[in-house]
Design an enzyme around this catalytic site. Sequence first.
Site, PDB file in Angstrom:
ATOM      1  CE  LYS A 204      -2.582   5.085  -3.787  1.00  0.00           C
ATOM      2  NZ  LYS A 204      -3.286   4.310  -2.833  1.00  0.00           N
TER       3      LYS A 204
HETATM    4  C1  LIG Z   1      -2.909   3.401  -1.721  1.00  0.00           C
HETATM    5  C2  LIG Z   1      -4.013   2.712  -1.017  1.00  0.00           C
HETATM    6  C3  LIG Z   1      -4.049   2.596   0.375  1.00  0.00           C
HETATM    7  C4  LIG Z   1      -2.911   2.992   1.250  1.00  0.00           C
HETATM    8  O1  LIG Z   1      -2.507   4.312   1.112  1.00  0.00           O
HETATM    9  P1  LIG Z   1      -0.977   4.700   1.474  1.00  0.00           P
HETATM   10  O2  LIG Z   1      -1.016   6.188   1.406  1.00  0.00           O
HETATM   11  O3  LIG Z   1      -0.128   4.070   0.432  1.00  0.00           O
HETATM   12  O4  LIG Z   1      -0.700   4.197   2.829  1.00  0.00           O
HETATM   13  C5  LIG Z   1      -5.143   2.012   0.961  1.00  0.00           C
HETATM   14  N1  LIG Z   1      -6.161   1.553   0.230  1.00  0.00           N
HETATM   15  C6  LIG Z   1      -6.176   1.634  -1.112  1.00  0.00           C
HETATM   16  C7  LIG Z   1      -7.351   1.121  -1.844  1.00  0.00           C
HETATM   17  C8  LIG Z   1      -5.088   2.200  -1.779  1.00  0.00           C
HETATM   18  O5  LIG Z   1      -5.097   2.253  -3.119  1.00  0.00           O
END
Ligand SMILES: *Cc1c(COP(=O)(O)O)cnc(C)c1O
Length: 374
Positions: A193
């Site tokens: 992210k």
């Molecule tokens: C990455 C992501 C998640 C989940 O997040 P994690 O920290 O990997 O559990 C949920 N929704 C979207 C749109 C994502 O890109």
Amino acid sequence: MPVRDTPLPTVLEPGGRTIGAEERAAVLRVLDSGVLCSTFGGEGRALEEEMAQLYGRQAAVACSSGTAALHLAVAAARIGPGDEVITTPISDFGTVGPVLAQGGRVVFADVRAEDGNLDPEAVEAAITPRTRAVIAVHLFGGAADTARLRQICDAHGLLLIEDCAQAWLGEDGDGRLLGTTGDIACFSLQQYKHITAGDGGLAITDDPELARRMRLFADKGWDRTEGRIHREPGLNYRITELAAAVARAQLGKVAEVVRVRRERAEQLAAALADLDGVTLPPRPDGHAWWLFPLLVDDNARWAKGLAAEGVPAMPGYLERPLYANPVFSGYPDGLCPQAERLIDRTLLVLPWNEAYTPDDVADIAEAIRRVHAA
Ligand SMILES: *Cc1c(COP(=O)(O)O)cnc(C)c1O
């Protein structure tokens, strides 16, 4: 000769992440304190305050992942067996896993062809007497139509949850921060992210009752002001002090991360503006540019061509819509034709990174021009 003979920076190396002296100091501060659990230290609480402040919301709840944040939201919404939650088939599994974990039913509504975000009319058409909530994902950092979804949810008494995992500091067309229209908005600090603590999550809300329920669900349903009494179900979704301290340092950098990503994205968009058959994101203003999505005629051919030029690209983002995964049954092929067409044919996403230089972006543009010409 490929356009690029050296790889672009990625999120899996130091040069493609903003981890530096602040994060190092944060980790050492926690280690030296001897307190690594956020129940007993100050980092988790401070992260929550800083997040609430950044978004101008009443409360933030920190937790162990973006998926956990969504589970907090869905649990706080009291989603249970038989309850329906409407969402998009183009997202990370973390958007839907929590609904399944609560025994709810995921109802997939189709997306807009132009950006892969939920089509509000499809959402409205999917509402039944059992619908309880809508989860809107701001795909790749581009705004879902939360204003319209808010109207629909209000008209039908539904909770609106925004999945902002890909949309740190994104804005809608009115300049409103993504994550401030829904009842709850969820964020991820996973490695890929905009900012990261390895794993981690945050949920924000203006509703004290939703905040209270999320806090309890993240900590075994245990209200620690009351003694060791469990009045409702909960899990252990707590963030650790180490992750929280790193996340605080990263939170201080997210505005700059998004600013540079926007500047580079603007450069690429300008360089591609005259290319017929390559469609750029329709609403670049306020986009958070987690990835850079393009629409093309044949995404598999494009991904291959770009790879040969030394520029990585993912055709379709997903291999298949969420509902076509074996964990789901009873969702037919063709359920969401726009989503299927994007994944199978038209959507091409480029990794995007604040470490890209203007020269890197010029190379990406040149690679795209070459594949276009071929
Ligand atoms: C990455 C992501 C998640 C989940 O997040 P994690 O920290 O990997 O559990 C949920 N929704 C979207 C749109 C994502 O890109």
